[in-house]
Design a protein around this motif. Sequence first.
Motif, PDB file in Angstrom:
ATOM      1  N   ASP A   6      51.283 -57.236 -32.815  1.00 45.72           N
ATOM      2  CA  ASP A   6      51.497 -57.283 -33.737  1.00 45.72           C
ATOM      3  C   ASP A   6      50.736 -58.752 -34.551  1.00 45.72           C
ATOM      4  OD1 ASP A   6      53.934 -58.322 -33.661  1.00 45.72           O
ATOM      5  OD2 ASP A   6      54.183 -60.222 -32.723  1.00 45.72           O
ATOM      6  N   LEU A   7      49.578 -57.101 -34.951  1.00 43.05           N
ATOM      7  CA  LEU A   7      48.763 -56.951 -35.588  1.00 43.05           C
ATOM      8  C   LEU A   7      48.545 -56.844 -37.094  1.00 43.05           C
ATOM      9  CD1 LEU A   7      45.063 -57.282 -34.770  1.00 43.05           C
ATOM     10  CD2 LEU A   7      45.255 -55.452 -35.116  1.00 43.05           C
ATOM     11  N   MET A  20      49.633 -53.666 -47.017  1.00 37.68           N
ATOM     12  CA  MET A  20      49.603 -53.548 -45.474  1.00 37.68           C
ATOM     13  C   MET A  20      49.625 -52.842 -44.499  1.00 37.68           C
ATOM     14  SD  MET A  20      52.757 -56.522 -44.547  1.00 37.68           S
ATOM     15  CE  MET A  20      52.904 -57.157 -42.582  1.00 37.68           C
ATOM     16  N   ALA A  21      48.290 -53.094 -44.376  1.00 38.05           N
ATOM     17  CA  ALA A  21      48.175 -51.314 -43.578  1.00 38.05           C
ATOM     18  C   ALA A  21      48.337 -51.655 -42.516  1.00 38.05           C
ATOM     19  CB  ALA A  21      46.476 -51.383 -44.033  1.00 38.05           C
ATOM     20  N   LEU A  22      48.526 -52.435 -41.804  1.00 41.65           N
ATOM     21  CA  LEU A  22      48.661 -53.147 -40.422  1.00 41.65           C
ATOM     22  C   LEU A  22      49.863 -53.278 -40.316  1.00 41.65           C
ATOM     23  CD1 LEU A  22      45.950 -52.601 -38.130  1.00 41.65           C
ATOM     24  CD2 LEU A  22      46.672 -50.762 -38.102  1.00 41.65           C
ATOM     25  N   SER A  43      48.339 -43.565 -42.844  1.00 42.99           N
ATOM     26  CA  SER A  43      49.831 -44.239 -41.938  1.00 42.99           C
ATOM     27  C   SER A  43      48.779 -45.703 -41.018  1.00 42.99           C
ATOM     28  CB  SER A  43      49.973 -43.931 -40.253  1.00 42.99           C
ATOM     29  OG  SER A  43      48.693 -43.261 -39.855  1.00 42.99           O
ATOM     30  N   GLY A  44      47.356 -46.353 -41.019  1.00 40.10           N
ATOM     31  CA  GLY A  44      46.828 -46.773 -40.541  1.00 40.10           C
ATOM     32  C   GLY A  44      45.566 -47.178 -39.653  1.00 40.10           C
ATOM     33  N   ASP A 216      52.841 -45.333 -40.809  1.00 35.44           N
ATOM     34  CA  ASP A 216      53.152 -46.931 -41.427  1.00 35.44           C
ATOM     35  C   ASP A 216      52.422 -48.172 -40.723  1.00 35.44           C
ATOM     36  OD1 ASP A 216      54.271 -45.366 -43.448  1.00 35.44           O
ATOM     37  OD2 ASP A 216      56.744 -46.086 -42.696  1.00 35.44           O
ATOM     38  N   GLY A 217      51.040 -48.076 -39.777  1.00 37.32           N
ATOM     39  CA  GLY A 217      50.957 -49.389 -39.936  1.00 37.32           C
ATOM     40  C   GLY A 217      51.332 -50.646 -38.357  1.00 37.32           C
ATOM     41  N   LYS A 218      52.269 -49.228 -37.684  1.00 30.45           N
ATOM     42  CA  LYS A 218      52.824 -49.444 -36.448  1.00 30.45           C
ATOM     43  C   LYS A 218      52.765 -48.585 -35.506  1.00 30.45           C
ATOM     44  CE  LYS A 218      56.217 -52.945 -36.904  1.00 30.45           C
ATOM     45  NZ  LYS A 218      57.705 -53.751 -36.413  1.00 30.45           N
ATOM     46  N   THR A 219      53.352 -49.048 -34.604  1.00 28.98           N
ATOM     47  CA  THR A 219      53.363 -47.964 -33.129  1.00 28.98           C
ATOM     48  C   THR A 219      54.549 -47.303 -33.399  1.00 28.98           C
ATOM     49  OG1 THR A 219      51.961 -49.897 -31.895  1.00 28.98           O
ATOM     50  CG2 THR A 219      52.103 -47.336 -31.108  1.00 28.98           C
TER      51      THR A 219
END
Length: 294
Positions: A6-7, A20-22, A43-44, A216-219
Amino acid sequence: MIQCKDLVKIYKVDDEHEVMALQGLDLDVQKGELMGIIGSSGSGKSTLLNMLGGLDRPTAGKCVVDGKDLLRLQPKELVSYKLESVGFVWQNNARNIIPYLTAIENVELPMLLKGRHKRERAKELLELVGMGHRFHNKLTMLSGGEQQRVAIAISLANDPNLLLADEPTGSVDSKTADVILGVFRELNRSLHKTIVIVSHDTELTKKLDRVVAIRDGKTSSEILRKSYYEAEEHLLNEKEMKAEETHVELAVIDRAGRIQIPRDYLDSIELGESNKLRVELEDGKIMLVNPKSS
Ligand SMILES: Nc1ncnc2c1ncn2[C@@H]1O[C@H](COP(=O)(O)OP(=O)(O)OP(=O)(O)O)[C@@H](O)[C@H]1O
Protein backbone atom coordinates in the motif's frame (compact mmCIF):
# COMPACT_ATOMS: atom_id res chain seq x y z
CA MET A 1 14.55 -8.27 0.10
CA ILE A 2 11.80 -5.75 -0.77
CA GLN A 3 8.32 -5.65 0.72
CA CYS A 4 6.13 -2.71 -0.27
CA LYS A 5 2.51 -2.70 0.82
CA ASP A 6 0.00 0.00 0.00
CA LEU A 7 2.83 2.39 -0.77
CA VAL A 8 1.69 5.96 -1.33
CA LYS A 9 3.70 8.97 -2.49
CA ILE A 10 2.09 12.35 -2.81
CA TYR A 11 4.03 15.30 -4.25
CA LYS A 12 2.87 18.76 -3.36
CA VAL A 13 3.05 20.81 -6.55
CA ASP A 14 1.89 24.12 -5.04
CA ASP A 15 -0.47 25.27 -2.28
CA GLU A 16 -3.51 23.90 -4.11
CA HIS A 17 -2.24 20.94 -6.14
CA GLU A 18 -0.90 17.53 -5.29
CA VAL A 19 0.16 14.60 -7.46
CA MET A 20 -0.41 11.07 -6.17
CA ALA A 21 2.54 9.38 -7.91
CA LEU A 22 2.16 6.05 -6.03
CA GLN A 23 -1.40 5.04 -5.22
CA GLY A 24 -1.16 2.06 -2.89
CA LEU A 25 1.51 0.04 -4.67
CA ASP A 26 2.36 -3.53 -3.64
CA LEU A 27 5.70 -5.10 -4.53
CA ASP A 28 7.61 -8.13 -3.24
CA VAL A 29 11.11 -8.95 -4.41
CA GLN A 30 12.95 -12.01 -3.14
CA LYS A 31 16.57 -11.96 -2.04
CA GLY A 32 18.80 -12.90 -4.99
CA GLU A 33 16.15 -12.13 -7.61
CA LEU A 34 16.82 -10.33 -10.91
CA MET A 35 13.56 -8.69 -11.93
CA GLY A 36 12.17 -5.81 -13.93
CA ILE A 37 9.62 -3.07 -13.45
CA ILE A 38 8.01 -1.62 -16.56
CA GLY A 39 5.51 1.16 -17.04
CA SER A 40 4.83 4.01 -19.41
CA SER A 41 5.95 7.57 -18.81
CA GLY A 42 4.40 9.01 -15.64
CA SER A 43 3.35 5.61 -14.24
CA GLY A 44 5.51 6.11 -11.14
CA LYS A 45 8.66 4.07 -11.91
CA SER A 46 11.19 6.73 -10.94
CA THR A 47 9.17 7.62 -7.85
CA LEU A 48 9.23 3.98 -6.76
CA LEU A 49 12.97 3.70 -7.41
CA ASN A 50 13.60 6.87 -5.39
CA MET A 51 11.63 5.39 -2.48
CA LEU A 52 13.49 2.06 -2.66
CA GLY A 53 16.85 3.84 -2.81
CA GLY A 54 16.07 6.05 0.17
CA LEU A 55 16.37 9.20 -1.98
CA ASP A 56 12.87 10.30 -1.03
CA ARG A 57 10.41 9.35 1.71
CA PRO A 58 7.10 7.58 1.05
CA THR A 59 3.99 9.45 2.26
CA ALA A 60 2.29 6.34 3.65
CA GLY A 61 2.24 2.55 3.49
CA LYS A 62 4.94 0.02 4.23
CA CYS A 63 8.34 -0.23 2.58
CA VAL A 64 10.91 -2.60 4.06
CA VAL A 65 14.17 -3.11 2.13
CA ASP A 66 16.94 -5.42 3.31
CA GLY A 67 15.29 -5.55 6.74
CA LYS A 68 15.09 -1.75 7.06
CA ASP A 69 11.79 0.05 7.38
CA LEU A 70 12.27 3.04 5.10
CA LEU A 71 9.41 5.00 6.64
CA ARG A 72 11.04 4.88 10.05
CA LEU A 73 14.76 5.31 9.37
CA GLN A 74 16.41 8.22 11.18
CA PRO A 75 18.31 10.70 8.93
CA LYS A 76 21.68 9.24 9.97
CA GLU A 77 20.49 5.67 9.32
CA LEU A 78 19.23 6.77 5.92
CA VAL A 79 22.67 8.08 4.98
CA SER A 80 24.31 4.74 5.77
CA TYR A 81 21.46 2.88 4.03
CA LYS A 82 22.16 4.83 0.83
CA LEU A 83 25.89 4.26 1.08
CA GLU A 84 25.89 0.58 2.11
CA SER A 85 22.64 -1.23 1.37
CA VAL A 86 21.84 -0.05 -2.11
CA GLY A 87 23.72 0.69 -5.35
CA PHE A 88 22.34 2.80 -8.21
CA VAL A 89 22.85 2.69 -11.95
CA TRP A 90 21.20 5.60 -13.76
CA GLN A 91 20.42 5.99 -17.45
CA ASN A 92 22.03 9.41 -17.43
CA ASN A 93 25.74 8.76 -17.01
CA ALA A 94 26.29 12.26 -15.62
CA ARG A 95 24.62 10.91 -12.45
CA ASN A 96 26.80 7.78 -12.35
CA ILE A 97 30.31 8.97 -13.10
CA ILE A 98 32.77 11.82 -12.87
CA PRO A 99 34.03 12.30 -16.43
CA TYR A 100 37.46 13.79 -15.66
CA LEU A 101 38.44 10.88 -13.37
CA THR A 102 39.68 7.52 -14.63
CA ALA A 103 37.55 4.38 -14.49
CA ILE A 104 39.39 3.09 -11.42
CA GLU A 105 39.20 6.45 -9.60
CA ASN A 106 35.45 6.51 -10.22
CA VAL A 107 35.02 3.07 -8.64
CA GLU A 108 37.22 4.04 -5.68
CA LEU A 109 35.24 7.20 -4.92
CA PRO A 110 32.28 5.65 -3.03
CA MET A 111 34.78 3.62 -0.98
CA LEU A 112 36.65 6.81 -0.07
CA LEU A 113 33.37 8.34 1.11
CA LYS A 114 33.24 5.45 3.57
CA GLY A 115 36.81 6.11 4.62
CA ARG A 116 38.27 3.16 2.71
CA HIS A 117 40.74 3.04 -0.11
CA LYS A 118 40.80 -0.26 -1.89
CA ARG A 119 42.50 -0.19 -5.26
CA GLU A 120 42.51 -3.99 -5.48
CA ARG A 121 38.74 -4.18 -4.99
CA ALA A 122 38.17 -1.45 -7.58
CA LYS A 123 40.26 -3.48 -10.06
CA GLU A 124 38.32 -6.66 -9.28
CA LEU A 125 35.00 -4.90 -9.87
CA LEU A 126 36.10 -3.43 -13.19
CA GLU A 127 37.30 -6.86 -14.27
CA LEU A 128 33.96 -8.34 -13.23
CA VAL A 129 32.07 -6.02 -15.58
CA GLY A 130 34.52 -6.67 -18.43
CA MET A 131 36.40 -3.38 -18.11
CA GLY A 132 39.71 -4.77 -16.85
CA HIS A 133 41.54 -3.38 -19.87
CA ARG A 134 40.35 0.21 -19.21
CA PHE A 135 41.45 0.90 -15.60
CA HIS A 136 43.25 4.14 -16.37
CA ASN A 137 41.09 5.57 -19.13
CA LYS A 138 39.26 8.80 -18.42
CA LEU A 139 35.51 8.25 -18.63
CA THR A 140 35.20 10.71 -21.54
CA MET A 141 37.32 8.26 -23.58
CA LEU A 142 34.81 5.42 -23.16
CA SER A 143 31.71 4.60 -25.20
CA GLY A 144 28.21 4.89 -23.68
CA GLY A 145 28.03 1.13 -23.10
CA GLU A 146 31.49 1.07 -21.48
CA GLN A 147 30.53 3.99 -19.24
CA GLN A 148 27.45 2.04 -18.16
CA ARG A 149 29.63 -0.93 -17.26
CA VAL A 150 31.86 1.33 -15.16
CA ALA A 151 28.66 2.69 -13.56
CA ILE A 152 27.72 -0.87 -12.60
CA ALA A 153 31.16 -1.39 -11.02
CA ILE A 154 30.72 1.90 -9.09
CA SER A 155 27.32 0.77 -7.81
CA LEU A 156 29.00 -2.35 -6.38
CA ALA A 157 31.84 -0.48 -4.67
CA ASN A 158 30.44 -0.69 -1.14
CA ASP A 159 29.09 -4.21 -1.69
CA PRO A 160 25.36 -3.43 -1.43
CA ASN A 161 22.85 -6.28 -1.34
CA LEU A 162 20.51 -4.48 -3.71
CA LEU A 163 21.18 -2.87 -7.11
CA LEU A 164 18.63 -0.48 -8.57
CA ALA A 165 18.99 0.34 -12.26
CA ASP A 166 16.93 3.09 -13.90
CA GLU A 167 16.70 2.52 -17.69
CA PRO A 168 20.29 1.22 -17.76
CA THR A 169 19.98 0.32 -21.43
CA GLY A 170 17.95 3.34 -22.46
CA SER A 171 20.78 5.23 -24.15
CA VAL A 172 22.57 2.40 -25.97
CA ASP A 173 21.87 0.27 -29.07
CA SER A 174 20.19 -3.13 -28.70
CA LYS A 175 23.45 -5.12 -28.98
CA THR A 176 25.09 -3.07 -26.20
CA ALA A 177 21.86 -3.34 -24.20
CA ASP A 178 22.17 -7.14 -24.31
CA VAL A 179 25.80 -6.92 -23.13
CA ILE A 180 24.75 -4.73 -20.17
CA LEU A 181 21.89 -7.07 -19.30
CA GLY A 182 24.40 -9.92 -19.46
CA VAL A 183 26.57 -8.12 -16.89
CA PHE A 184 23.57 -7.82 -14.54
CA ARG A 185 22.80 -11.53 -15.04
CA GLU A 186 26.37 -12.45 -14.20
CA LEU A 187 26.37 -10.31 -11.03
CA ASN A 188 23.10 -11.90 -10.03
CA ARG A 189 24.45 -15.40 -10.63
CA SER A 190 27.96 -15.04 -9.22
CA LEU A 191 27.51 -12.47 -6.42
CA HIS A 192 23.83 -13.25 -5.65
CA LYS A 193 22.94 -9.57 -5.80
CA THR A 194 19.27 -8.69 -5.85
CA ILE A 195 18.75 -6.54 -8.95
CA VAL A 196 15.75 -4.41 -9.94
CA ILE A 197 15.79 -2.96 -13.45
CA VAL A 198 13.30 -0.24 -14.30
CA SER A 199 12.36 0.50 -17.90
CA HIS A 200 9.60 1.83 -20.12
CA ASP A 201 10.69 -0.73 -22.75
CA THR A 202 8.34 -3.73 -22.95
CA GLU A 203 11.16 -5.71 -24.62
CA LEU A 204 12.53 -6.21 -21.11
CA THR A 205 9.70 -8.66 -20.41
CA LYS A 206 11.23 -11.12 -22.89
CA LYS A 207 14.59 -11.04 -21.22
CA LEU A 208 13.82 -11.55 -17.53
CA ASP A 209 12.07 -14.27 -15.55
CA ARG A 210 9.74 -11.82 -13.80
CA VAL A 211 8.64 -8.33 -14.71
CA VAL A 212 6.09 -6.30 -12.77
CA ALA A 213 4.08 -3.75 -14.75
CA ILE A 214 2.94 -0.59 -13.00
CA ARG A 215 0.18 1.72 -14.15
CA ASP A 216 -1.04 4.92 -12.51
CA GLY A 217 1.16 4.33 -9.47
CA LYS A 218 -0.10 0.78 -8.79
CA THR A 219 1.06 -2.72 -9.62
CA SER A 220 -1.16 -3.80 -12.50
CA SER A 221 0.27 -7.13 -13.66
CA GLU A 222 3.16 -9.57 -13.44
CA ILE A 223 4.77 -11.16 -16.47
CA LEU A 224 6.39 -14.48 -15.56
CA ARG A 225 8.52 -16.76 -17.68
CA LYS A 226 6.61 -20.02 -18.27
CA SER A 227 9.65 -22.20 -18.02
CA TYR A 228 13.08 -20.71 -17.76
CA TYR A 229 15.04 -23.55 -19.28
CA GLU A 230 12.52 -24.36 -21.98
CA ALA A 231 12.46 -20.72 -23.02
CA GLU A 232 16.26 -20.39 -23.05
CA GLU A 233 16.42 -23.33 -25.44
CA HIS A 234 13.87 -21.77 -27.76
CA LEU A 235 15.63 -18.43 -27.67
CA LEU A 236 18.81 -20.06 -28.90
CA ASN A 237 16.98 -21.39 -31.94
CA GLU A 238 14.62 -18.54 -32.62
CA LYS A 239 15.65 -14.95 -32.08
CA GLU A 240 12.36 -13.27 -32.89
CA MET A 241 10.22 -14.92 -30.25
CA LYS A 242 7.25 -13.01 -28.89
CA ALA A 243 7.01 -12.49 -25.13
CA GLU A 244 3.59 -14.22 -25.06
CA GLU A 245 5.19 -17.46 -26.27
CA THR A 246 7.64 -17.64 -23.39
CA HIS A 247 5.87 -15.67 -20.66
CA VAL A 248 2.50 -15.53 -18.98
CA GLU A 249 0.96 -12.23 -17.79
CA LEU A 250 -1.04 -12.28 -14.56
CA ALA A 251 -3.20 -9.41 -13.30
CA VAL A 252 -2.44 -8.33 -9.73
CA ILE A 253 -5.41 -8.07 -7.35
CA ASP A 254 -5.03 -5.55 -4.55
CA ARG A 255 -6.30 -6.06 -1.03
CA ALA A 256 -9.64 -4.47 -1.85
CA GLY A 257 -10.13 -6.95 -4.71
CA ARG A 258 -9.38 -4.39 -7.43
CA ILE A 259 -7.57 -5.14 -10.69
CA GLN A 260 -6.51 -2.90 -13.55
CA ILE A 261 -7.92 -3.81 -16.96
CA PRO A 262 -5.94 -2.72 -20.02
CA ARG A 263 -7.69 0.02 -22.00
CA ASP A 264 -7.53 -1.98 -25.24
CA TYR A 265 -9.45 -4.84 -23.57
CA LEU A 266 -12.19 -2.40 -22.56
CA ASP A 267 -12.18 -0.92 -26.06
CA SER A 268 -12.54 -4.39 -27.57
CA ILE A 269 -15.87 -4.85 -25.74
CA GLU A 270 -16.88 -1.35 -26.89
CA LEU A 271 -17.32 0.10 -23.44
CA GLY A 272 -16.79 3.63 -24.77
CA GLU A 273 -17.01 6.34 -22.12
CA SER A 274 -18.98 4.15 -19.70
CA ASN A 275 -17.27 3.04 -16.47
CA LYS A 276 -19.64 0.19 -15.66
CA LEU A 277 -19.19 -3.53 -16.27
CA ARG A 278 -21.25 -6.56 -15.36
CA VAL A 279 -19.20 -9.05 -13.32
CA GLU A 280 -20.37 -12.65 -13.71
CA LEU A 281 -19.18 -15.95 -12.36
CA GLU A 282 -19.61 -18.68 -14.96
CA ASP A 283 -18.19 -22.21 -14.95
CA GLY A 284 -15.47 -21.22 -12.50
CA LYS A 285 -14.53 -18.15 -14.57
CA ILE A 286 -15.04 -14.50 -13.70
CA MET A 287 -16.41 -12.69 -16.74
CA LEU A 288 -16.45 -8.93 -17.29
CA VAL A 289 -19.27 -8.09 -19.66
CA ASN A 290 -20.38 -4.86 -21.32
CA PRO A 291 -23.88 -4.40 -19.81
CA LYS A 292 -25.12 -3.08 -23.17
CA SER A 293 -24.29 -6.33 -24.93
CA SER A 294 -26.95 -9.04 -24.55
N1 LIG B 1 9.05 15.98 -7.64
C1 LIG B 1 7.83 15.90 -8.17
N2 LIG B 1 6.91 16.86 -7.93
C2 LIG B 1 5.67 16.76 -8.47
N3 LIG B 1 5.23 15.74 -9.22
C3 LIG B 1 6.10 14.76 -9.49
C4 LIG B 1 7.45 14.78 -8.98
N4 LIG B 1 8.08 13.66 -9.42
C5 LIG B 1 7.18 12.97 -10.16
N5 LIG B 1 5.99 13.63 -10.19
C6 LIG B 1 4.76 13.17 -10.88
O1 LIG B 1 4.47 11.86 -10.42
C7 LIG B 1 4.01 11.03 -11.48
C8 LIG B 1 4.93 9.82 -11.63
O2 LIG B 1 6.20 10.28 -12.10
P1 LIG B 1 7.48 9.35 -12.29
O3 LIG B 1 8.62 10.24 -12.66
O4 LIG B 1 7.64 8.48 -11.11
O5 LIG B 1 7.03 8.46 -13.54
P2 LIG B 1 7.92 7.53 -14.48
O6 LIG B 1 7.12 6.30 -14.70
O7 LIG B 1 9.27 7.37 -13.91
O8 LIG B 1 7.99 8.38 -15.81
P3 LIG B 1 9.22 8.53 -16.87
O9 LIG B 1 9.37 7.18 -17.53
O10 LIG B 1 8.72 9.58 -17.82
O11 LIG B 1 10.42 8.95 -16.10
C9 LIG B 1 3.95 11.92 -12.72
O12 LIG B 1 2.65 12.41 -12.84
C10 LIG B 1 4.92 13.04 -12.38
O13 LIG B 1 4.56 14.22 -13.05
